[in-house]
Write a protein that holds these residues in place. Structure first.
Motif, PDB file in Angstrom:
ATOM      1  N   SER A 190       0.841  -1.201   0.000  1.00  9.36           N
ATOM      2  CA  SER A 190       0.000   0.000   0.000  1.00  9.36           C
ATOM      3  C   SER A 190       0.870   1.243   0.000  1.00  9.36           C
ATOM      4  O   SER A 190       2.062   1.198   0.333  1.00  9.36           O
ATOM      5  N   ILE A 191       0.265   2.349  -0.388  1.00  6.84           N
ATOM      6  CA  ILE A 191       0.962   3.633  -0.395  1.00  6.84           C
ATOM      7  C   ILE A 191       0.892   4.238   1.003  1.00  6.84           C
ATOM      8  O   ILE A 191      -0.194   4.408   1.560  1.00  6.84           O
ATOM      9  N   ARG A 192       2.049   4.517   1.542  1.00 12.30           N
ATOM     10  CA  ARG A 192       2.152   5.058   2.898  1.00 12.30           C
ATOM     11  C   ARG A 192       1.297   6.328   3.063  1.00 12.30           C
ATOM     12  O   ARG A 192       1.313   7.214   2.209  1.00 12.30           O
ATOM     13  N   ASP A 193       0.549   6.351   4.141  1.00 11.45           N
ATOM     14  CA  ASP A 193      -0.267   7.505   4.548  1.00 11.45           C
ATOM     15  C   ASP A 193      -1.451   7.789   3.620  1.00 11.45           C
ATOM     16  O   ASP A 193      -2.118   8.830   3.764  1.00 11.45           O
ATOM     17  N   SER A 194      -1.752   6.898   2.699  1.00 11.58           N
ATOM     18  CA  SER A 194      -2.943   7.109   1.865  1.00 11.58           C
ATOM     19  C   SER A 194      -4.197   6.822   2.692  1.00 11.58           C
ATOM     20  O   SER A 194      -4.334   5.730   3.258  1.00 11.58           O
ATOM     21  N   PRO A 195      -5.130   7.758   2.769  1.00 12.38           N
ATOM     22  CA  PRO A 195      -6.359   7.523   3.528  1.00 12.38           C
ATOM     23  C   PRO A 195      -7.305   6.559   2.827  1.00 12.38           C
ATOM     24  O   PRO A 195      -8.309   6.145   3.411  1.00 12.38           O
ATOM     25  N   TRP A 196      -6.982   6.214   1.591  1.00 17.23           N
ATOM     26  CA  TRP A 196      -7.862   5.343   0.814  1.00 17.23           C
ATOM     27  C   TRP A 196      -7.532   3.867   0.989  1.00 17.23           C
ATOM     28  O   TRP A 196      -8.219   3.003   0.432  1.00 17.23           O
ATOM     29  N   VAL A 197      -6.481   3.545   1.747  1.00 17.43           N
ATOM     30  CA  VAL A 197      -6.108   2.149   1.986  1.00 17.43           C
ATOM     31  C   VAL A 197      -7.159   1.488   2.872  1.00 17.43           C
ATOM     32  O   VAL A 197      -7.709   2.107   3.788  1.00 17.43           O
ATOM     33  N   SER A 198      -7.438   0.218   2.627  1.00 13.56           N
ATOM     34  CA  SER A 198      -8.476  -0.498   3.365  1.00 13.56           C
ATOM     35  C   SER A 198      -8.053  -0.755   4.808  1.00 13.56           C
ATOM     36  O   SER A 198      -6.878  -0.689   5.161  1.00 13.56           O
ATOM     37  N   ARG A 199      -9.023  -1.083   5.624  1.00 15.94           N
ATOM     38  CA  ARG A 199      -8.784  -1.412   7.025  1.00 15.94           C
ATOM     39  C   ARG A 199      -8.924  -2.923   7.227  1.00 15.94           C
ATOM     40  O   ARG A 199      -9.731  -3.549   6.563  1.00 15.94           O
ATOM     41  N   PRO A 200      -8.119  -3.481   8.133  1.00 15.53           N
ATOM     42  CA  PRO A 200      -7.076  -2.843   8.926  1.00 15.53           C
ATOM     43  C   PRO A 200      -5.852  -2.517   8.079  1.00 15.53           C
ATOM     44  O   PRO A 200      -5.542  -3.233   7.125  1.00 15.53           O
ATOM     45  N   THR A 201      -5.164  -1.445   8.435  1.00 18.89           N
ATOM     46  CA  THR A 201      -3.977  -1.086   7.675  1.00 18.89           C
ATOM     47  C   THR A 201      -2.822  -2.032   7.967  1.00 18.89           C
ATOM     48  O   THR A 201      -1.939  -2.207   7.129  1.00 18.89           O
ATOM     49  N   ARG A 202      -2.807  -2.633   9.146  1.00 20.09           N
ATOM     50  CA  ARG A 202      -1.778  -3.607   9.511  1.00 20.09           C
ATOM     51  C   ARG A 202      -2.462  -4.915   9.898  1.00 20.09           C
ATOM     52  O   ARG A 202      -3.454  -4.915  10.624  1.00 20.09           O
ATOM     53  N   VAL A 203      -1.900  -6.019   9.445  1.00 19.83           N
ATOM     54  CA  VAL A 203      -2.473  -7.342   9.704  1.00 19.83           C
ATOM     55  C   VAL A 203      -1.438  -8.212  10.397  1.00 19.83           C
ATOM     56  O   VAL A 203      -0.252  -8.182  10.045  1.00 19.83           O
ATOM     57  N   SER A 204      -1.873  -8.977  11.386  1.00 11.52           N
ATOM     58  CA  SER A 204      -0.979  -9.942  12.029  1.00 11.52           C
ATOM     59  C   SER A 204      -1.745 -11.229  12.287  1.00 11.52           C
ATOM     60  O   SER A 204      -2.978 -11.225  12.397  1.00 11.52           O
ATOM     61  N   TYR A 205      -1.011 -12.315  12.359  1.00  9.42           N
ATOM     62  CA  TYR A 205      -1.591 -13.628  12.626  1.00  9.42           C
ATOM     63  C   TYR A 205      -0.817 -14.259  13.784  1.00  9.42           C
ATOM     64  O   TYR A 205       0.021 -15.149  13.580  1.00  9.42           O
ATOM     65  N   PRO A 206      -1.060 -13.813  15.027  1.00  5.35           N
ATOM     66  CA  PRO A 206      -0.316 -14.343  16.163  1.00  5.35           C
ATOM     67  C   PRO A 206      -0.452 -15.851  16.322  1.00  5.35           C
ATOM     68  O   PRO A 206       0.473 -16.506  16.817  1.00  5.35           O
ATOM     69  N   GLU A 207      -1.585 -16.389  15.871  1.00  7.64           N
ATOM     70  CA  GLU A 207      -1.805 -17.842  16.003  1.00  7.64           C
ATOM     71  C   GLU A 207      -0.922 -18.645  15.062  1.00  7.64           C
ATOM     72  O   GLU A 207      -0.803 -19.868  15.196  1.00  7.64           O
ATOM     73  N   LEU A 208      -0.261 -17.965  14.109  1.00 10.59           N
ATOM     74  CA  LEU A 208       0.568 -18.661  13.134  1.00 10.59           C
ATOM     75  C   LEU A 208       2.059 -18.398  13.342  1.00 10.59           C
ATOM     76  O   LEU A 208       2.887 -18.920  12.580  1.00 10.59           O
ATOM     77  N   GLU A 209       2.408 -17.626  14.324  1.00  7.71           N
ATOM     78  CA  GLU A 209       3.803 -17.190  14.450  1.00  7.71           C
ATOM     79  C   GLU A 209       4.774 -18.324  14.758  1.00  7.71           C
ATOM     80  O   GLU A 209       5.973 -18.187  14.549  1.00  7.71           O
ATOM     81  N   ASP A 210       4.279 -19.459  15.252  1.00 10.90           N
ATOM     82  CA  ASP A 210       5.161 -20.582  15.551  1.00 10.90           C
ATOM     83  C   ASP A 210       5.368 -21.513  14.354  1.00 10.90           C
ATOM     84  O   ASP A 210       6.084 -22.518  14.462  1.00 10.90           O
ATOM     85  N   LEU A 211       4.733 -21.201  13.229  1.00  6.50           N
ATOM     86  CA  LEU A 211       4.873 -22.060  12.049  1.00  6.50           C
ATOM     87  C   LEU A 211       6.244 -21.891  11.414  1.00  6.50           C
ATOM     88  O   LEU A 211       6.824 -20.815  11.444  1.00  6.50           O
TER      89      LEU A 211
END
Length: 211
Positions: A190-211
């Motif tokens: 995504s383009i940094r600071d663009s207000p048109w970017v979809s939400r959530p702007t950041r995604v994480s998958y803590p349940e997968l971090e041990d893979l």
């Protein structure tokens, strides 16, 4: 405007193409209405090894047939039976790579965009999501398979604004925990600071971090 030529989409590096699509203009001439937007967010999907791809394992179905076609065409599918999501087919034929366009910034025809979305022209959620911008620009599954590189096509992609690397944010793709370790790949751009970017702007998958 002159569409980007077909060979631009033929690269096997779908991740790089997803980055390079940022800033490009997507122009729609649907229903006698001219609308356009600048691409501000994308996601790369690579077959056959990407578990997030509809064509994982080179899966051939009625829905994925377009993905195995020539590069530079639209892959449009229905999500949850409601939202029309629009992709760019990339790579040589039979590779089934695709880039999902997640969000655009409205540029032209904002009165038509507003009417299609039944909301004011000034709000950011007009087009800040993969099902929102397609409705705003009149894109449906009826356009599946159209070439973006053909000047006579109802939807074309053209050069737009240059986006420098430092303006690009990379992170995991949205809503694909089912893809296991593939969900952790930083293939959303995504383009940094663009207000048109979809939400959530950041995604994480803590349940997968041990893979």
């Amino acid at each position: 405007m002159i569409p980007i030529p077909q060979d631009w989409y033929a690269s096997e590096d779908v991740v790089e193409l997803a980055r390079n699509l940022l800033g490009k203009m997507i122009i729609s001439r649907v229903g006698d209405r001219f609308t356009s937007g600048m691409i501000v967010e994308t996601e790369a999907y690579r077959a056959p090894d990407d578990k997030g791809s509809h064509a994982y394992g080179n899966r051939h179905t009625k829905r994925t047939a377009t993905m195995f076609g020539p590069p530079g065409c639209a892959y449009v599918y229905l999500c949850y039976g409601i939202h029309h999501l629009c992709n760019v087919v990339t790579g040589p034929p039979d590779t089934a790579h695709a880039v999902l366009i997640r969000a655009v910034e409205p540029i032209e025809g904002t009165e038509h965009i507003s009417h299609r979305r039944s909301m004011p022209q000034t709000v950011y959620h007009l087009t800040n999501g993969p099902g929102k911008w397609t409705k705003a620009l009149g894109i449906t599954t009826a356009l599946d398979g159209i070439p973006y590189h053909d000047p006579s096509s109802p939807v074309i992609i053209c050069e737009g604004k240059f986006i420098a690397n430092e303006q690009i944010i990379a992170g995991p793709r949205v809503g694909i925990a089912y893809a296991k370790e593939c969900a952790l790949w930083d293939w959303r751009f995504s383009i940094r600071d663009s207000p048109w970017v979809s939400r959530p702007t950041r995604v994480s998958y803590p349940e997968l971090e041990d893979l």
